[in-house]
Scaffold this motif. Structure first.
Motif, PDB file in Angstrom:
ATOM      1  N   THR A 110       0.832  -1.197   0.000  1.00 50.11           N
ATOM      2  CA  THR A 110       0.000   0.000   0.000  1.00 50.11           C
ATOM      3  C   THR A 110       0.868   1.249   0.000  1.00 50.11           C
ATOM      4  OG1 THR A 110      -1.714  -1.201   1.198  1.00 50.11           O
ATOM      5  CG2 THR A 110      -1.831   1.210   1.253  1.00 50.11           C
ATOM      6  N   MET A 111       0.588   2.154  -0.958  1.00 49.38           N
ATOM      7  CA  MET A 111       1.308   3.421  -1.066  1.00 49.38           C
ATOM      8  C   MET A 111       0.273   4.543  -1.111  1.00 49.38           C
ATOM      9  SD  MET A 111       4.320   2.461  -3.788  1.00 49.38           S
ATOM     10  CE  MET A 111       3.209   1.955  -5.099  1.00 49.38           C
ATOM     11  N   PHE A 112       0.150   5.294  -0.008  1.00 46.71           N
ATOM     12  CA  PHE A 112      -0.798   6.397   0.063  1.00 46.71           C
ATOM     13  C   PHE A 112      -0.229   7.610  -0.656  1.00 46.71           C
ATOM     14  CE2 PHE A 112      -2.180   3.779   3.588  1.00 46.71           C
ATOM     15  CZ  PHE A 112      -3.558   3.819   3.458  1.00 46.71           C
ATOM     16  N   TYR A 113      -1.074   8.250  -1.467  1.00 46.53           N
ATOM     17  CA  TYR A 113      -0.636   9.433  -2.203  1.00 46.53           C
ATOM     18  C   TYR A 113      -1.478  10.669  -1.886  1.00 46.53           C
ATOM     19  CZ  TYR A 113      -4.384   8.052  -5.392  1.00 46.53           C
ATOM     20  OH  TYR A 113      -5.587   7.693  -5.924  1.00 46.53           O
ATOM     21  N   SER A 114      -2.670  10.505  -1.299  1.00 47.09           N
ATOM     22  CA  SER A 114      -3.517  11.647  -0.951  1.00 47.09           C
ATOM     23  C   SER A 114      -4.515  11.203   0.114  1.00 47.09           C
ATOM     24  CB  SER A 114      -4.259  12.173  -2.183  1.00 47.09           C
ATOM     25  OG  SER A 114      -5.126  13.233  -1.825  1.00 47.09           O
ATOM     26  N   GLY A 115      -4.276  11.590   1.358  1.00 48.07           N
ATOM     27  CA  GLY A 115      -5.186  11.192   2.432  1.00 48.07           C
ATOM     28  C   GLY A 115      -5.346   9.689   2.477  1.00 48.07           C
ATOM     29  N   GLY A 116      -6.596   9.206   2.343  1.00 46.34           N
ATOM     30  CA  GLY A 116      -6.873   7.774   2.356  1.00 46.34           C
ATOM     31  C   GLY A 116      -6.799   7.104   0.996  1.00 46.34           C
ATOM     32  N   TYR A 117      -6.397   7.842  -0.039  1.00 47.00           N
ATOM     33  CA  TYR A 117      -6.283   7.272  -1.388  1.00 47.00           C
ATOM     34  C   TYR A 117      -4.909   6.646  -1.563  1.00 47.00           C
ATOM     35  CZ  TYR A 117     -10.554   9.730  -2.624  1.00 47.00           C
ATOM     36  OH  TYR A 117     -11.844  10.167  -2.675  1.00 47.00           O
ATOM     37  N   ALA A 118      -4.886   5.447  -2.148  1.00 49.39           N
ATOM     38  CA  ALA A 118      -3.635   4.715  -2.255  1.00 49.39           C
ATOM     39  C   ALA A 118      -3.580   3.887  -3.539  1.00 49.39           C
ATOM     40  CB  ALA A 118      -3.463   3.784  -1.052  1.00 49.39           C
ATOM     41  N   ILE A 119      -2.385   3.504  -3.886  1.00 50.11           N
ATOM     42  CA  ILE A 119      -2.124   2.489  -4.903  1.00 50.11           C
ATOM     43  C   ILE A 119      -1.775   1.239  -4.105  1.00 50.11           C
ATOM     44  CG2 ILE A 119      -0.596   1.768  -6.776  1.00 50.11           C
ATOM     45  CD1 ILE A 119      -0.034   4.809  -7.251  1.00 50.11           C
ATOM     46  N   HIS A 120      -2.435   0.120  -4.391  1.00 47.97           N
ATOM     47  CA  HIS A 120      -2.174  -1.084  -3.595  1.00 47.97           C
ATOM     48  C   HIS A 120      -2.576  -2.348  -4.342  1.00 47.97           C
ATOM     49  CE1 HIS A 120      -6.476  -1.484  -2.680  1.00 47.97           C
ATOM     50  NE2 HIS A 120      -6.481  -0.196  -2.349  1.00 47.97           N
ATOM     51  N   GLY A 121      -2.094  -3.457  -3.834  1.00 42.69           N
ATOM     52  CA  GLY A 121      -2.486  -4.759  -4.363  1.00 42.69           C
ATOM     53  C   GLY A 121      -3.904  -5.092  -3.927  1.00 42.69           C
ATOM     54  N   ALA A 122      -4.606  -5.870  -4.750  1.00 46.94           N
ATOM     55  CA  ALA A 122      -5.972  -6.296  -4.422  1.00 46.94           C
ATOM     56  C   ALA A 122      -6.048  -7.812  -4.572  1.00 46.94           C
ATOM     57  CB  ALA A 122      -6.986  -5.608  -5.333  1.00 46.94           C
ATOM     58  N   TYR A 123      -6.190  -8.510  -3.455  1.00 51.81           N
ATOM     59  CA  TYR A 123      -6.291  -9.966  -3.461  1.00 51.81           C
ATOM     60  C   TYR A 123      -7.742 -10.426  -3.548  1.00 51.81           C
ATOM     61  CZ  TYR A 123      -7.225  -8.982   1.478  1.00 51.81           C
ATOM     62  OH  TYR A 123      -7.736  -8.474   2.637  1.00 51.81           O
ATOM     63  N   TRP A 124      -8.717  -9.517  -3.417  1.00 52.61           N
ATOM     64  CA  TRP A 124     -10.126  -9.872  -3.318  1.00 52.61           C
ATOM     65  C   TRP A 124     -10.882  -9.827  -4.649  1.00 52.61           C
ATOM     66  CZ3 TRP A 124      -7.671  -5.845  -0.967  1.00 52.61           C
ATOM     67  CH2 TRP A 124      -7.901  -4.582  -1.507  1.00 52.61           C
ATOM     68  N   HIS A 125     -10.225  -9.428  -5.727  1.00 50.51           N
ATOM     69  CA  HIS A 125     -10.892  -9.468  -7.032  1.00 50.51           C
ATOM     70  C   HIS A 125      -9.853  -9.643  -8.139  1.00 50.51           C
ATOM     71  CE1 HIS A 125      -9.912  -5.552  -8.919  1.00 50.51           C
ATOM     72  NE2 HIS A 125      -9.910  -5.055  -7.686  1.00 50.51           N
ATOM     73  N   ASN A 126     -10.351  -9.989  -9.310  1.00 49.54           N
ATOM     74  CA  ASN A 126      -9.501 -10.138 -10.495  1.00 49.54           C
ATOM     75  C   ASN A 126     -10.166  -9.416 -11.667  1.00 49.54           C
ATOM     76  OD1 ASN A 126      -7.319 -10.963 -11.976  1.00 49.54           O
ATOM     77  ND2 ASN A 126      -8.225 -12.931 -12.513  1.00 49.54           N
ATOM     78  N   ARG A 127     -10.759  -8.248 -11.394  1.00 48.33           N
ATOM     79  CA  ARG A 127     -11.487  -7.497 -12.421  1.00 48.33           C
ATOM     80  C   ARG A 127     -10.682  -6.278 -12.866  1.00 48.33           C
ATOM     81  NH1 ARG A 127     -17.124  -6.162 -10.332  1.00 48.33           N
ATOM     82  NH2 ARG A 127     -17.309  -5.422 -12.463  1.00 48.33           N
ATOM     83  N   PHE A 128      -9.396  -6.448 -13.046  1.00 48.52           N
ATOM     84  CA  PHE A 128      -8.530  -5.346 -13.448  1.00 48.52           C
ATOM     85  C   PHE A 128      -8.882  -4.929 -14.872  1.00 48.52           C
ATOM     86  CE2 PHE A 128      -6.421  -7.859 -10.227  1.00 48.52           C
ATOM     87  CZ  PHE A 128      -6.308  -6.895  -9.237  1.00 48.52           C
TER      88      PHE A 128
END
Length: 161
Positions: A110-128
């Motif tokens: 997880t990399m936060f860039y603005s408050g609670g907004y982040a770039i991160h991995g998602a293990y709970w879906h595969n709808r990229f």
């Protein structure tokens, strides 16, 4: 042993000059901080991340060359991803994320860039490639790991439509 010398911002004739970082080691190297790069993101030096919401892709750039292109999932219409220019502020190997109606434990890379907004991995879906998040930028976990290891705090993040 490396010695790092950083010069300060200098003001001269109404123009700000950005100091250079001189790294002295077995090889001598000069580097210009990314803040000194031209405003055009296409010619920016250093490392930066571009997110294109229309194509649902993230691009990682280094010295003007694209080195990663990753399918993402951005925010849904009700919970959109913010457009703008940011910088990575905080990084966590794992982080529990909470919001209205959800709790996601152990969110990886997880990399936060603005408050609670982040770039991160998602293990709970595969709808990229489809907007499904609550505003964050979701990546496949393996791709999030690569980006997390590549990007440091302060790396510029440009999000556009």
């Amino acid at each position: 042993m490396e010695t790092i010398i950083r010069s300060a911002w200098l003001r001269r004739s109404g123009v700000f000059w950005v100091g250079l970082a001189l790294i002295i080691s077995s090889l001598f190297a000069w580097s210009v901080p990314s803040s000194a790069a031209p405003r055009s993101t296409r010619t920016r030096s250093g490392r930066w991340i571009e997110v294109n919401l229309s194509s649902q892709r993230l691009y990682a750039w280094q010295n003007g060359r694209r080195i990663y292109s990753i399918r993402i999932s951005s925010g849904k219409r009700r919970t959109p991803t913010r457009v703008g220019t940011y910088a990575i502020q905080r990084k966590y190997r794992y982080k529990t994320m909470r919001g209205r109606g959800y709790v996601a434990p152990n969110v990886p890379y997880t990399m936060f860039y603005s408050g609670g907004y982040a770039i991160h991995g998602a293990y709970w879906h595969n709808r990229f490639g489809t907007p499904v998040s609550h505003g964050c930028i979701n990546l496949p976990v393996s791709q999030a790991r690569k980006l997390y290891n590549w990007a440091g705090s302060g790396t510029r993040v440009v999000i556009r439509r």
